[in-house]
Design a protein around this motif. Structure first.
Motif, PDB file in Angstrom:
ATOM      1  N   LEU A   1       0.834  -1.204   0.000  1.00 16.85           N
ATOM      2  CA  LEU A   1       0.000   0.000   0.000  1.00 16.85           C
ATOM      3  C   LEU A   1       0.868   1.253   0.000  1.00 16.85           C
ATOM      4  O   LEU A   1       0.597   2.214  -0.722  1.00 16.85           O
ATOM      5  CB  LEU A   1      -0.942   0.000   1.206  1.00 16.85           C
ATOM      6  CG  LEU A   1      -1.983  -1.127   1.228  1.00 16.85           C
ATOM      7  CD1 LEU A   1      -2.713  -1.142   2.563  1.00 16.85           C
ATOM      8  CD2 LEU A   1      -2.956  -0.999   0.069  1.00 16.85           C
ATOM      9  N   ARG A   2       1.932   1.229   0.787  1.00 15.79           N
ATOM     10  CA  ARG A   2       2.859   2.359   0.877  1.00 15.79           C
ATOM     11  C   ARG A   2       3.458   2.681  -0.495  1.00 15.79           C
ATOM     12  O   ARG A   2       3.561   3.843  -0.875  1.00 15.79           O
ATOM     13  CB  ARG A   2       3.969   2.019   1.864  1.00 15.79           C
ATOM     14  CG  ARG A   2       5.036   3.082   2.014  1.00 15.79           C
ATOM     15  CD  ARG A   2       6.098   2.658   3.010  1.00 15.79           C
ATOM     16  NE  ARG A   2       5.538   2.603   4.354  1.00 15.79           N
ATOM     17  CZ  ARG A   2       5.704   1.576   5.188  1.00 15.79           C
ATOM     18  NH1 ARG A   2       6.421   0.520   4.838  1.00 15.79           N
ATOM     19  NH2 ARG A   2       5.166   1.617   6.394  1.00 15.79           N
ATOM     20  N   ALA A   3       3.840   1.653  -1.227  1.00 20.82           N
ATOM     21  CA  ALA A   3       4.458   1.859  -2.537  1.00 20.82           C
ATOM     22  C   ALA A   3       3.525   2.617  -3.473  1.00 20.82           C
ATOM     23  O   ALA A   3       3.974   3.489  -4.236  1.00 20.82           O
ATOM     24  CB  ALA A   3       4.852   0.518  -3.146  1.00 20.82           C
ATOM     25  N   VAL A   4       2.244   2.318  -3.413  1.00 21.31           N
ATOM     26  CA  VAL A   4       1.275   3.022  -4.261  1.00 21.31           C
ATOM     27  C   VAL A   4       1.012   4.419  -3.720  1.00 21.31           C
ATOM     28  O   VAL A   4       1.117   5.418  -4.439  1.00 21.31           O
ATOM     29  CB  VAL A   4      -0.050   2.239  -4.346  1.00 21.31           C
ATOM     30  CG1 VAL A   4      -1.116   3.049  -5.078  1.00 21.31           C
ATOM     31  CG2 VAL A   4       0.156   0.888  -4.997  1.00 21.31           C
ATOM     32  N   CYS A   5       0.669   4.497  -2.452  1.00 17.05           N
ATOM     33  CA  CYS A   5       0.227   5.765  -1.867  1.00 17.05           C
ATOM     34  C   CYS A   5       1.307   6.834  -1.865  1.00 17.05           C
ATOM     35  O   CYS A   5       1.036   8.000  -2.179  1.00 17.05           O
ATOM     36  CB  CYS A   5      -0.298   5.538  -0.454  1.00 17.05           C
ATOM     37  SG  CYS A   5      -1.817   4.553  -0.400  1.00 17.05           S
ATOM     38  N   LEU A   6       2.525   6.461  -1.520  1.00 15.69           N
ATOM     39  CA  LEU A   6       3.588   7.465  -1.446  1.00 15.69           C
ATOM     40  C   LEU A   6       4.116   7.865  -2.818  1.00 15.69           C
ATOM     41  O   LEU A   6       4.905   8.792  -2.928  1.00 15.69           O
ATOM     42  CB  LEU A   6       4.713   6.989  -0.531  1.00 15.69           C
ATOM     43  CG  LEU A   6       4.318   6.845   0.938  1.00 15.69           C
ATOM     44  CD1 LEU A   6       5.526   6.460   1.781  1.00 15.69           C
ATOM     45  CD2 LEU A   6       3.639   8.099   1.481  1.00 15.69           C
ATOM     46  N   GLY A   7       3.643   7.202  -3.854  1.00 15.02           N
ATOM     47  CA  GLY A   7       3.980   7.602  -5.215  1.00 15.02           C
ATOM     48  C   GLY A   7       3.085   8.716  -5.739  1.00 15.02           C
ATOM     49  O   GLY A   7       3.282   9.192  -6.857  1.00 15.02           O
ATOM     50  N   LEU A   8       2.128   9.130  -4.950  1.00  6.16           N
ATOM     51  CA  LEU A   8       1.185  10.179  -5.349  1.00  6.16           C
ATOM     52  C   LEU A   8       1.661  11.536  -4.828  1.00  6.16           C
ATOM     53  O   LEU A   8       2.242  11.601  -3.740  1.00  6.16           O
ATOM     54  CB  LEU A   8      -0.209   9.832  -4.824  1.00  6.16           C
ATOM     55  CG  LEU A   8      -0.769   8.522  -5.396  1.00  6.16           C
ATOM     56  CD1 LEU A   8      -1.965   8.043  -4.590  1.00  6.16           C
ATOM     57  CD2 LEU A   8      -1.124   8.697  -6.867  1.00  6.16           C
ATOM     58  N   PRO A   9       1.420  12.609  -5.577  1.00  5.83           N
ATOM     59  CA  PRO A   9       1.950  13.930  -5.197  1.00  5.83           C
ATOM     60  C   PRO A   9       1.534  14.377  -3.791  1.00  5.83           C
ATOM     61  O   PRO A   9       0.355  14.365  -3.449  1.00  5.83           O
ATOM     62  CB  PRO A   9       1.347  14.868  -6.259  1.00  5.83           C
ATOM     63  CG  PRO A   9       1.021  13.987  -7.417  1.00  5.83           C
ATOM     64  CD  PRO A   9       0.668  12.657  -6.827  1.00  5.83           C
ATOM     65  N   GLU A  10       2.531  14.738  -3.006  1.00  3.74           N
ATOM     66  CA  GLU A  10       2.355  15.268  -1.648  1.00  3.74           C
ATOM     67  C   GLU A  10       1.649  14.318  -0.681  1.00  3.74           C
ATOM     68  O   GLU A  10       1.193  14.739   0.386  1.00  3.74           O
ATOM     69  CB  GLU A  10       1.652  16.632  -1.667  1.00  3.74           C
ATOM     70  CG  GLU A  10       2.482  17.714  -2.327  1.00  3.74           C
ATOM     71  CD  GLU A  10       1.862  19.091  -2.216  1.00  3.74           C
ATOM     72  OE1 GLU A  10       1.078  19.351  -1.275  1.00  3.74           O
ATOM     73  OE2 GLU A  10       2.164  19.927  -3.095  1.00  3.74           O
ATOM     74  N   ALA A  11       1.547  13.048  -1.015  1.00  5.62           N
ATOM     75  CA  ALA A  11       0.944  12.080  -0.094  1.00  5.62           C
ATOM     76  C   ALA A  11       1.942  11.767   1.011  1.00  5.62           C
ATOM     77  O   ALA A  11       3.155  11.782   0.801  1.00  5.62           O
ATOM     78  CB  ALA A  11       0.570  10.800  -0.833  1.00  5.62           C
TER      79      ALA A  11
END
Length: 137
Positions: A15-25
């Motif tokens: 989940l981290r790999a997806v979520c932290l790839g998003l701008p300013e997440a």
């Protein structure tokens, strides 16, 4: 069990790999489990329901657990489709655009990445959502 230990680390990592790839997440420990936010808005929250706790999640998911649960945001036709999809999806009552999902062994991680990206775009400021790359189609 502490908030940081309640979800299997391999699930948090995916989940981290997806979520932290998003701008300013960014990621933070929630009152239980882990959540990902953009600005001050939570677009994904993962936790474990066990022995009926936390009770709101146990009721929403219709299980006493143990089970890993992810909540995220949706809108429009996708929200309508997820609302009637049934297992592994469910609809918590605490927000009109929130969807829950039981994370079992057969998670489609490509679909999960799409759901998380959509959730981010529901809550992110328009300028940030416009920066998100989506596959064609």
């Amino acid at each position: 069990m502490t908030a940081a230990e309640d979800v299997p680390p391999e699930i948090v990592a995916r989940l981290r790999a997806v979520c932290l790839g998003l701008p300013e997440a960014y990621e933070e420990q929630a009152w239980v489990g882990t959540r990902w936010r953009v600005r001050s808005r939570t677009f994904a929250h993962v936790l474990t329901v066990d022995a009926g706790w936390p009770p709101a999640y146990a009721r929403a998911a219709a299980t006493d657990g143990p089970v890993t649960v992810l909540t995220f945001r949706s809108s429009g036709p996708d929200l309508d489709a997820l609302s009637v999809a049934g297992d592994p999806f469910f609809r918590p009552v605490w927000a009109p655009n929130i969807v829950g999902m039981l994370l079992g062994a057969a998670v489609d991680w490509d679909e999960m990445a799409e759901l998380l990206t959509d959730s981010y775009c529901v809550l992110a400021p328009k300028k940030l959502a416009a920066l998100v790359r989506r596959p064609p189609g």
